[in-house]
Scaffold this motif. Structure first.
Motif, mmCIF file in Angstrom:
data_model
loop_
_atom_site.group_PDB
_atom_site.id
_atom_site.type_symbol
_atom_site.label_atom_id
_atom_site.label_comp_id
_atom_site.label_asym_id
_atom_site.label_seq_id
_atom_site.Cartn_x
_atom_site.Cartn_y
_atom_site.Cartn_z
ATOM 1 N N ASP A 23 -10.084 6.161 -12.241
ATOM 2 C CA ASP A 23 -9.345 5.967 -10.997
ATOM 3 C C ASP A 23 -9.527 7.163 -10.058
ATOM 4 N N GLY A 78 -10.405 -1.236 -5.039
ATOM 5 C CA GLY A 78 -10.030 0.148 -5.334
ATOM 6 C C GLY A 78 -8.607 0.449 -4.914
ATOM 7 N N VAL A 83 -12.566 6.562 -8.073
ATOM 8 C CA VAL A 83 -12.297 5.540 -7.046
ATOM 9 C C VAL A 83 -11.658 6.169 -5.812
#
Length: 230
Positions: free
Chosen positions: A27, A171, A30
């Motif tokens: 993450d 995202g 992202v």
């Protein structure tokens, strides 16, 4: 120093820190890609480097008292709300204003990277802190090793975003999901979650809906508000 290098337990701990950081940094890649996607290539590289170096330094400091921080009620709820707003903001069109300089956009991207990654990494640092067993220098080295991997993942994601804009929405939705998971883990909500188990699934899904729904709505309003050239 030689004693540390020859200590097999130190090498095992370092390996654990690197693996944990790689597994939990998907993450992070992202958010870096989302924040930098509108910058020129040269500024993208600079934002990558400055943002990730700042993250390593701040996360090393944060890990020192992460266990205590995570026991404070509403800290993760506040982080979840902040993450929701960041996700929504990333779906809004870039401001095309003469008063907004390239420097403003660059430092805005760096700020987004640092704030979002620190908020999202509250859980991550607990795992790394456990592996480091109180050795902050080892933790720092472990995170430095993973920087190139995070940067490579971010660069690859940005190229995909240019070809497939839907990835930007996915995202941002991921940030909403992470925000919901953070809220579930907050000590202040433990009693509520225990009596209503469906919230463990509902809150992350609600996070996705809030980010994508509000982001698209505000984006559409902002687009309509821009006067057309005539």
């Amino acid at each position: 120093m030689l004693a540390i290098l020859s200590d097999s337990t130190m090498w095992v701990a370092l390996f654990q820190i690197v693996i944990i950081n790689i597994l939990l940094s998907g993450d992070n890649a992202v958010i870096i890609a989302l924040a930098c996607r509108s910058l020129p290539p040269k500024e993208q590289r600079n934002a990558f480097l400055i943002g990730t170096v700042a993250i390593v330094i701040l996360m090393t400091a944060l890990t020192a008292f992460a266990s205590y921080l995570m026991t404070i009620p509403y800290v993760e709820v506040a982080g979840a709300i902040l993450l929701l707003w960041i996700g929504i903001k990333l779906l809004l069109p870039e401001e095309e204003n003469e008063n907004v300089s390239a420097s403003d956009n660059f430092w805005g991207a760096v700020k987004t990277i640092v704030i979002a990654d620190i908020v999202m990494s509250l859980d991550n640092v607990l795992g790394m802190a456990g592996a480091a067993n109180g050795h902050m220098g080892l933790l720092f080295v472990g995170m430095v090793i993973t920087i190139p991997l995070i940067l490579f993942g971010s660069a690859m994601l940005m190229r995909l975003m240019e070809r497939f804009p839907i990835i930007v929405t996915l995202g941002a939705g991921l940030l909403g999901y992470v925000a919901g998971e953070m809220a579930v883990e907050d000590p202040a909500l433990k009693g509520l979650i225990a009596s209503a188990h469906y919230l463990e699934i509902a809150l992350p899904i609600l996070g996705i809906l809030i980010v994508v729904g509000m982001g698209k709505l505000l984006s559409a309003r902002q687009t309509l508000a821009v006067p057309t050239e005539g």
